[in-house]
Design an enzyme around this catalytic site. Structure first.
Site, PDB file in Angstrom:
ATOM      1  N   THR A  18       0.871  -1.217   0.143  1.00 31.75           N
ATOM      2  CA  THR A  18       0.029   0.011  -0.024  1.00 31.75           C
ATOM      3  C   THR A  18       0.899   1.216  -0.067  1.00 31.75           C
ATOM      4  O   THR A  18       0.302   2.473  -0.634  1.00 31.75           O
ATOM      5  CB  THR A  18      -1.027   0.015   1.454  1.00 31.75           C
ATOM      6  OG1 THR A  18      -1.731  -1.146   0.989  1.00 31.75           O
ATOM      7  CG2 THR A  18      -1.964   1.061   1.100  1.00 31.75           C
ATOM      8  N   SER A  55       1.810  -7.368  -0.238  1.00 35.67           N
ATOM      9  CA  SER A  55       2.290  -8.522   0.531  1.00 35.67           C
ATOM     10  C   SER A  55       1.595  -9.698   0.550  1.00 35.67           C
ATOM     11  O   SER A  55       2.474 -10.671   1.051  1.00 35.67           O
ATOM     12  CB  SER A  55       2.372  -7.631   2.113  1.00 35.67           C
ATOM     13  OG  SER A  55       0.989  -7.430   2.536  1.00 35.67           O
ATOM     14  N   THR A  67       1.451  -4.203   4.495  1.00 36.23           N
ATOM     15  CA  THR A  67       1.454  -4.464   5.999  1.00 36.23           C
ATOM     16  C   THR A  67       0.646  -5.949   6.439  1.00 36.23           C
ATOM     17  O   THR A  67       0.875  -6.132   7.173  1.00 36.23           O
ATOM     18  CB  THR A  67       0.405  -3.442   6.604  1.00 36.23           C
ATOM     19  OG1 THR A  67      -0.885  -3.468   5.979  1.00 36.23           O
ATOM     20  CG2 THR A  67       1.122  -2.156   6.300  1.00 36.23           C
ATOM     21  N   ASP A  68       0.027  -6.709   5.213  1.00 32.93           N
ATOM     22  CA  ASP A  68      -0.627  -7.607   5.591  1.00 32.93           C
ATOM     23  C   ASP A  68       0.417  -8.925   6.014  1.00 32.93           C
ATOM     24  O   ASP A  68       0.016  -9.718   7.042  1.00 32.93           O
ATOM     25  CB  ASP A  68      -1.374  -8.370   4.224  1.00 32.93           C
ATOM     26  CG  ASP A  68      -2.638  -7.526   4.123  1.00 32.93           C
ATOM     27  OD1 ASP A  68      -3.042  -6.777   4.839  1.00 32.93           O
ATOM     28  OD2 ASP A  68      -3.087  -7.853   2.956  1.00 32.93           O
TER      29      ASP A  68
END
Length: 323
Positions: free
Chosen positions: A13, A55, A88-89
């Site tokens: 992102t 991610s 971030t995942d």
């Protein structure tokens, strides 16, 4: 004097934009390059972009690629710190993998963003600026891989994503951040007391992760065993307990000398061999199940992958998880 900082972009992102339909996706150019002048005022940047992936597309192969890039620059001796921008995942998994395996001696910081570059309140550039400041700090050295977002500095071993969209999603349950980033400087208020690191050259094993539930039986474990796996991590109930109907599946793994690692599905706390009933932690420990010391399921899976790259001896793997 400005520090020499390696900046590795991997996607996520933080490097995406929202289109007119509201979809967030990668564009032709990385929007972080728009802040180049500002970033260059903070440090002498060396930029690498080995891949550009959301991610959920990251695998241990990409994690190994990052490890080798960091170690190659460490051998050159020209870098004072490194930053990895990441979706971030799975950010916590990449950070923890590097924390366990990377041999680079300079500070390594992993950061990301919850809002894309053209959304109101975009946090990507701000988090990157904070990360440059942390990676440039002499106090960051020797603390393992750090995760920096939202003015907070977390250790890779403790941090986890706790909210699907909030910018304060990254938290370290029970422990909290080890430092903060302010307008005045970088302040560390805690220092980790221990750090484990394992030099590995290849991650090729197959480890599954499943979650226990009320009424769980052995069917899923048996199905996983038939897939030629090398290990399994179970997010067990409470302090590390399983329904008795799941025991047959656990025993099948152990009979084949395949490690079974137990963590808790609870948000905080550690698993312990306390309960002596059938399927309780004490019973599982006696069967030969490995108890992980405070890791969540996804990180225990990463650690088991690393452990299996070093040894297939169950006792040695058990010792690694007792650290």
């Amino acid at each position: 004097m400005k520090k020499n900082i390696l900046l590795i972009h991997t996607g996520g992102t933080i490097s995406m934009s929202e289109d007119t339909s509201g979809a967030v996706k990668p564009g032709a150019n990385n929007p972080l390059t728009q802040g180049t002048d500002l970033l260059s005022s903070l440090a002498e940047l060396v930029v690498e972009e080995p891949f550009n992936l959301p991610s959920p597309h990251i695998t241990p192969k990409e994690m190994m690629d990052l490890k080798y890039i960091l170690e190659d620059y460490d051998k050159k001796g020209t870098i004072d710190g490194a930053i990895i921008t990441h979706g971030t995942d799975t950010l916590e998994e990449t950070a923890y993998f590097l924390d366990l395996t990377c041999q680079a001696s300079f500070p390594v910081v992993v950061t990301g963003a919850m809002r894309s570059s053209n959304e109101i309140g975009s946090d990507g550039l701000y988090n990157l600026i904070s990360s440059i400041r942390v990676a440039s700090s002499p106090e960051a050295k020797g603390k393992g891989v750090l995760v920096v977002l939202n003015d907070e500095i977390h250790t890779a071993v403790n941090v986890t994503k706790t909210h699907t969209s909030n910018i304060s999603t990254f938290q370290s349950p029970q422990y909290g951040p080890i430092g903060i980033v302010t307008k005045r400087g970088v302040l560390f208020h805690h220092t980790p007391t221990k750090h484990e690191n394992y030099p590995v050259e290849d991650i090729s094993k197959n480890v599954s992760l499943i979650k226990a539930h009320a009424g769980m039986d052995s069917s899923l474990l048996k199905a996983i065993l038939a897939l030629d796996v090398d290990g399994v991590v179970i997010e067990a109930l409470g302090q590390g307990n399983l329904p008795p109907a799941a025991l047959e599946g656990v025993k099948d793994f152990l009979k084949h000398n395949i490690p079974v690692v137990i963590v808790s599905r609870s948000f905080a706390g550690i698993v312990q061999d306390v309960y002596g009933y059938e399927g309780g932690g004490k019973h599982l420990k006696e069967l030969g199940v490995i108890f992980s010391n405070g890791l969540n399921g996804q990180k225990a899976r990463i650690k088991l992958l690393v452990a299996l790259a070093k040894t297939e001896n169950i006792d040695e793997i058990n010792e690694m998880f007792m650290f």
